[in-house]
Motif scaffolding. Structure first.
Motif, PDB file in Angstrom:
ATOM      1  N   HIS A 176       0.856  -1.190   0.000  1.00  0.00           N
ATOM      2  CA  HIS A 176       0.000   0.000   0.000  1.00  0.00           C
ATOM      3  C   HIS A 176       0.893   1.242   0.000  1.00  0.00           C
ATOM      4  N   VAL A 177       0.868   1.982  -1.102  1.00  0.00           N
ATOM      5  CA  VAL A 177       1.802   3.098  -1.253  1.00  0.00           C
ATOM      6  C   VAL A 177       1.215   4.375  -0.663  1.00  0.00           C
ATOM      7  N   ASN A 178       1.994   5.011   0.215  1.00  0.00           N
ATOM      8  CA  ASN A 178       1.601   6.320   0.743  1.00  0.00           C
ATOM      9  C   ASN A 178       2.147   7.444  -0.141  1.00  0.00           C
ATOM     10  N   ALA A 179       3.384   7.240  -0.616  1.00  0.00           N
ATOM     11  CA  ALA A 179       4.013   8.306  -1.420  1.00  0.00           C
ATOM     12  C   ALA A 179       4.975   7.723  -2.437  1.00  0.00           C
ATOM     13  N   PHE A 180       5.030   8.378  -3.587  1.00  0.00           N
ATOM     14  CA  PHE A 180       5.971   8.037  -4.658  1.00  0.00           C
ATOM     15  C   PHE A 180       6.942   9.191  -4.828  1.00  0.00           C
ATOM     16  N   GLY A 181       8.200   8.881  -4.925  1.00  0.00           N
ATOM     17  CA  GLY A 181       9.191   9.914  -5.258  1.00  0.00           C
ATOM     18  C   GLY A 181      10.170   9.332  -6.245  1.00  0.00           C
ATOM     19  N   PHE A 182      10.959  10.181  -6.881  1.00  0.00           N
ATOM     20  CA  PHE A 182      11.981   9.685  -7.801  1.00  0.00           C
ATOM     21  C   PHE A 182      13.302   9.493  -7.065  1.00  0.00           C
ATOM     22  N   PRO A 183      14.174   8.605  -7.552  1.00  0.00           N
ATOM     23  CA  PRO A 183      15.501   8.494  -6.938  1.00  0.00           C
ATOM     24  C   PRO A 183      16.197   9.860  -7.011  1.00  0.00           C
ATOM     25  N   PRO A 184      16.920  10.261  -5.959  1.00  0.00           N
ATOM     26  CA  PRO A 184      17.528  11.596  -5.965  1.00  0.00           C
ATOM     27  C   PRO A 184      18.567  11.735  -7.085  1.00  0.00           C
ATOM     28  N   THR A 185      18.636  12.920  -7.689  1.00  0.00           N
ATOM     29  CA  THR A 185      19.651  13.146  -8.742  1.00  0.00           C
ATOM     30  C   THR A 185      20.984  13.459  -8.073  1.00  0.00           C
ATOM     31  N   GLU A 186      22.035  13.444  -8.905  1.00  0.00           N
ATOM     32  CA  GLU A 186      23.378  13.643  -8.363  1.00  0.00           C
ATOM     33  C   GLU A 186      24.180  14.485  -9.348  1.00  0.00           C
ATOM     34  N   PRO A 187      24.733  15.632  -8.930  1.00  0.00           N
ATOM     35  CA  PRO A 187      25.537  16.437  -9.866  1.00  0.00           C
ATOM     36  C   PRO A 187      26.738  15.635 -10.378  1.00  0.00           C
ATOM     37  N   SER A 188      27.176  15.942 -11.597  1.00  0.00           N
ATOM     38  CA  SER A 188      28.248  15.126 -12.191  1.00  0.00           C
ATOM     39  C   SER A 188      29.541  15.244 -11.380  1.00  0.00           C
ATOM     40  N   ALA A 189      29.766  16.386 -10.706  1.00  0.00           N
ATOM     41  CA  ALA A 189      30.991  16.538  -9.904  1.00  0.00           C
ATOM     42  C   ALA A 189      31.022  15.487  -8.782  1.00  0.00           C
ATOM     43  N   THR A 190      29.850  15.205  -8.196  1.00  0.00           N
ATOM     44  CA  THR A 190      29.762  14.198  -7.116  1.00  0.00           C
ATOM     45  C   THR A 190      30.044  12.805  -7.683  1.00  0.00           C
ATOM     46  N   THR A 191      29.468  12.524  -8.862  1.00  0.00           N
ATOM     47  CA  THR A 191      29.677  11.210  -9.505  1.00  0.00           C
ATOM     48  C   THR A 191      31.158  11.010  -9.798  1.00  0.00           C
ATOM     49  N   ARG A 192      31.786  12.044 -10.363  1.00  0.00           N
ATOM     50  CA  ARG A 192      33.202  11.923 -10.746  1.00  0.00           C
ATOM     51  C   ARG A 192      34.105  11.817  -9.526  1.00  0.00           C
ATOM     52  N   ALA A 193      33.714  12.494  -8.437  1.00  0.00           N
ATOM     53  CA  ALA A 193      34.523  12.401  -7.213  1.00  0.00           C
ATOM     54  C   ALA A 193      34.561  10.957  -6.721  1.00  0.00           C
ATOM     55  N   PHE A 194      33.476  10.236  -7.006  1.00  0.00           N
ATOM     56  CA  PHE A 194      33.386   8.845  -6.546  1.00  0.00           C
ATOM     57  C   PHE A 194      34.077   7.876  -7.507  1.00  0.00           C
ATOM     58  N   TYR A 195      33.914   8.111  -8.816  1.00  0.00           N
ATOM     59  CA  TYR A 195      34.430   7.133  -9.794  1.00  0.00           C
ATOM     60  C   TYR A 195      35.734   7.537 -10.465  1.00  0.00           C
ATOM     61  N   GLY A 196      36.270   8.727 -10.113  1.00  0.00           N
ATOM     62  CA  GLY A 196      37.534   9.135 -10.718  1.00  0.00           C
ATOM     63  C   GLY A 196      37.335   9.659 -12.124  1.00  0.00           C
ATOM     64  N   ASN A 197      38.415   9.660 -12.894  1.00  0.00           N
ATOM     65  CA  ASN A 197      38.405  10.345 -14.191  1.00  0.00           C
ATOM     66  C   ASN A 197      38.170   9.423 -15.386  1.00  0.00           C
ATOM     67  N   ILE A 198      37.414   8.346 -15.223  1.00  0.00           N
ATOM     68  CA  ILE A 198      37.157   7.509 -16.395  1.00  0.00           C
ATOM     69  C   ILE A 198      36.235   8.260 -17.364  1.00  0.00           C
ATOM     70  N   ASN A 199      36.476   8.062 -18.636  1.00  0.00           N
ATOM     71  CA  ASN A 199      35.685   8.767 -19.655  1.00  0.00           C
ATOM     72  C   ASN A 199      34.453   7.942 -20.018  1.00  0.00           C
ATOM     73  N   LEU A 200      33.357   8.172 -19.294  1.00  0.00           N
ATOM     74  CA  LEU A 200      32.105   7.445 -19.562  1.00  0.00           C
ATOM     75  C   LEU A 200      31.346   8.073 -20.725  1.00  0.00           C
ATOM     76  N   PHE A 201      31.739   9.286 -21.099  1.00  0.00           N
ATOM     77  CA  PHE A 201      30.970  10.060 -22.080  1.00  0.00           C
ATOM     78  C   PHE A 201      31.288   9.646 -23.519  1.00  0.00           C
ATOM     79  N   GLY A 202      32.565   9.370 -23.793  1.00  0.00           N
ATOM     80  CA  GLY A 202      32.976   9.031 -25.165  1.00  0.00           C
ATOM     81  C   GLY A 202      33.881  10.103 -25.728  1.00  0.00           C
ATOM     82  N   GLY A 203      34.422   9.834 -26.925  1.00  0.00           N
ATOM     83  CA  GLY A 203      35.356  10.774 -27.544  1.00  0.00           C
ATOM     84  C   GLY A 203      36.770  10.254 -27.445  1.00  0.00           C
ATOM     85  N   PRO A 204      37.723  10.950 -28.096  1.00  0.00           N
ATOM     86  CA  PRO A 204      39.095  10.422 -28.196  1.00  0.00           C
ATOM     87  C   PRO A 204      39.895  10.502 -26.906  1.00  0.00           C
ATOM     88  N   SER A 205      39.462  11.341 -25.955  1.00  0.00           N
ATOM     89  CA  SER A 205      40.258  11.527 -24.741  1.00  0.00           C
ATOM     90  C   SER A 205      40.272  10.257 -23.892  1.00  0.00           C
TER      91      SER A 205
END
Length: 467
Positions: A176-205
Motif C-alpha cells: 500500500h503506497v503512501n508516497a511516490f518519489g523519484f531516486p535523488p539526482t546527483e551532480p556530475s561533480a559528485t559522480t566523478r569524485a566517486f568514480y575518478g576520471n574515467i571517460n564514460l561520455f565518449g570521444g578520443p580523450s
C-alpha cells in the motif's frame, strides 16, 4: 630490465600529450561509438566491456540483453540512491536520536518473505502493469502488487517502466503506497569524485575531459564560441529556407562555432519520393550556405535525424541519414557531420547530449497519474529524465530501443547541457547543474531557436518571426 619497445611507447605517449588537447577541443560522438561500461556492484566500479563477460553489443539483441537493460538501469539508480545522504548509513551516530533520520532501502524480496504486516518501508523499483489496470513494483528480487488509492505523487512524470522510491506498508501480498518519489539526482561533480576520471561520455580523450586544465583555459578564453540549435528544419518549405537565409545573413559577420539542425527535415511524412526530395532540399540548403563564405568556412553543421526522416523505423538509437542522401551536401559543405539520434558533443570540458524526439507528449500520455498543476510540465519532464538517468523512461512498446544499445541513452553522469528537441513549446531549465534546452519546432513556434554560449553557460532565446 625494461625492454626497448616499452620505453619507446612511454616516450611516444609523453610526447603526444600536447597534441591531444588540440584534438579534444570539439568532438561529435555517435550513439554507436559511446564506450560501453558496466556497473559492477561488488567492486562498486564501472568496468569497461573488455573486463566483463558481456558480449559485444549487437543490433539483434538476445533475451539476456533485454533483461540486462532494466537490471542495469536499476543498479545505476540503486548505487546512486545508496550514496545519497538520506540513505547512506552514518558511520558514527553521535546521539541515539540521530539514527532515526536516515532511511533504509528494502528489496521486494524482504516484503514477500513476511507473513505479518510490515510498516513504513521504502522500496526502489520499476512501475509495471502486469495485468490490465493493476500496477506492480518490480526489482531484481521479485514483484509485488501495488495499491495506489492513497498514494501521494511528488513532482515528476511517473510513467510505466520508470523507477521510483515507493514509501508505504505491506500486508496480505499487497504493497500500500503512501508516497511516490523519484531516486535523488546527483551532480556530475559528485559522480566523478566517486568514480575518478574515467571517460564514460565518449570521444578520443583517454580520461574525462573535466580533468583537463588546458581545455578549461581554452573554453574560458574563447568567449565568441556559440552553438545554434534548431529543430524541425523543414527544408522542403520555402518559408523555412527563407528564414535560414535571414539567419545566416545575420550571423555572417560573426559566424557561430556550430549549427545543430535536428529533424524532421521534411514537413510531410514518408512517400516514395521522399528521399529524392530530401536530396534536393539539402542541395538547396548547401547553396544558401555557400552564399555566405564566412559561415561556409568557419562554422560546422551537425544534422541529427528526426522520427519521420528516412531510416530504419523508430527504434533508438537511430543511425545517421543514409550516405547516398547526404553525399552531395557533404561535398559542397565539407565541415558538416550527419550523426545519430541521440548524439553527444564534447566541447573543451563541456559535455552535451542532443536528442530529437517528441518525448513530452509521449511521457504525459503514459503517466500512471498526471501531475497536479503545482509545477509546469517542462519542470516535471526535466526532473524525470535526470532522476531516471535515461532519455526514454518508457515501456519498450511505447519507445522501442535496441536492447544491447540501451546504454547509449543514459544520462549519467549528468551532462552540462541536455538538448531535447521536441515539438513542445521551447523551454530552458537548469536542474542538478545541468542546462536543459528545448529549441521548440522551428516552423511551428514562430521560427524560434536557441543559442548557447559555452564560455559562460548561458542560453539566448531567438526568434525570426516578422524579420
Amino acid at each position: 630490465m625494461v625492454e626497448q619497445s616499452t620505453v619507446e611507447t612511454a616516450v611516444q605517449e609523453c610526447s603526444q600529450a600536447s597534441d591531444e588537447t588540440i584534438e579534444n577541443v570539439f568532438n561529435i560522438i555517435g550513439a554507436f561509438d559511446i564506450p560501453r561500461y558496466i556497473y559492477n556492484s561488488e567492486r562498486k566500479k564501472f568496468l569497461p566491456l573488455s573486463m566483463t563477460s558481456f558480449p559485444v553489443p549487437n543490433l539483434f539483441g538476445t533475451a539476456r540483453d533485454k533483461a540486462e537493460l532494466f537490471r542495469e538501469r536499476y543498479s545505476i539508480l540503486q548505487q546512486r540512491t545508496h550514496r545519497h545522504e538520506l540513505f547512506s548509513p552514518s558511520p558514527v551516530v553521535a546521539h541515539p536520536d540521530d539514527s532515526g533520520s536516515k532511511f533504509q532501502l528494502k528489496t521486494i524480496e524482504t516484503l514477500l518473505g513476511n507473513t505479518t504486516k510490515v510498516g513504513e518501508v521504502i522500496v526502489l523499483g520499476m512501475i509495471t502493469q502486469l495485468k490490465e489496470g493493476k500496477f506492480f513494483l518490480e526489482d531484481p528480487t521479485g514483484v509485488v502488487q501495488l495499491d495506489l488509492s492513497k498514494a501521494q505523487f511528488h513532482s515528476g512524470l511517473y510513467t510505466e517502466s520508470s523507477f521510483v522510491l515507493a514509501e508505504g506498508w505491506y500486508e496480505d501480498e499487497v504493497f500500500h503506497v503512501n508516497a511516490f518519489g523519484f531516486p535523488p539526482t546527483e551532480p556530475s561533480a559528485t559522480t566523478r569524485a566517486f568514480y575518478g576520471n574515467i571517460n564514460l561520455f565518449g570521444g578520443p580523450s583517454s580520461a574525462s575531459v573535466k580533468a583537463s586544465a588546458k581545455l578549461k583555459q581554452l573554453e574560458d578564453e574563447n568567449e565568441d564560441a556559440m552553438f545554434v540549435f534548431l529543430s524541425d528544419v523543414w527544408l522542403d518549405q520555402a518559408e523555412v529556407l527563407e528564414k535560414l537565409h535571414t539567419m545566416f545573413s545575420g550571423y555572417s559577420p560573426a559566424p557561430p562555432t556550430c549549427f545543430f539542425f535536428c529533424g524532421n527535415f521534411s514537413s510531410a511524412p514518408y512517400g516514395k519520393n521522399q528521399i529524392q526530395s530530401l536530396k534536393g532540399s539539402l542541395k538547396a540548403l548547401a547553396d544558401i550556405i555557400c552564399e555566405y563564405p564566412s559561415i561556409h568556412k568557419s562554422s560546422r553543421f551537425v544534422f541529427v535525424p528526426g522520427p519521420e526522416d528516412p531510416g530504419p523505423g523508430s527504434i533508438l538509437p537511430r543511425p545517421p541519414l543514409a550516405e547516398n542522401i547526404t553525399e552531395e551536401f557533404r561535398q559542397l559543405v565539407p565541415f558538416s557531420v550527419f550523426t545519430t539520434n541521440p548524439c553527444r558533443v564534447q566541447y573543451c570540458t563541456q559535455e552535451i547530449i542532443i536528442f530529437r524526439e517528441d518525448l513530452v507528449n509521449k511521457m504525459c500520455r503514459n503517466c500512471v497519474r498526471f501531475p497536479s498543476s503545482n509545477m509546469d510540465i517542462p519542470n516535471h519532464f526535466v526532473k524525470t529524465i535526470l532522476s531516471q538517468g535515461h532519455l526514454t523512461p518508457l515501456p519498450l512498446y511505447v519507445s522501442p530501443v535496441y536492447w544491447a544499445y540501451d546504454y547509449a541513452l543514459r544520462v549519467y553522469p549528468v551532462p552540462d547541457v541536455l538538448v531535447v528537441a521536441d515539438k513542445y513549446d521551447p523551454f530552458t531549465i537548469t536542474n542538478t547543474d545541468c542546462l536543459c534546452i528545448n529549441p521548440g519546432s522551428f516552423p511551428r513556434s514562430g521560427f524560434s531557436f536557441k543559442v548557447f554560449y559555452p564560455s559562460n553557460k548561458t542560453v539566448e532565446d531567438s526568434k525570426l518571426q516578422g524579420v
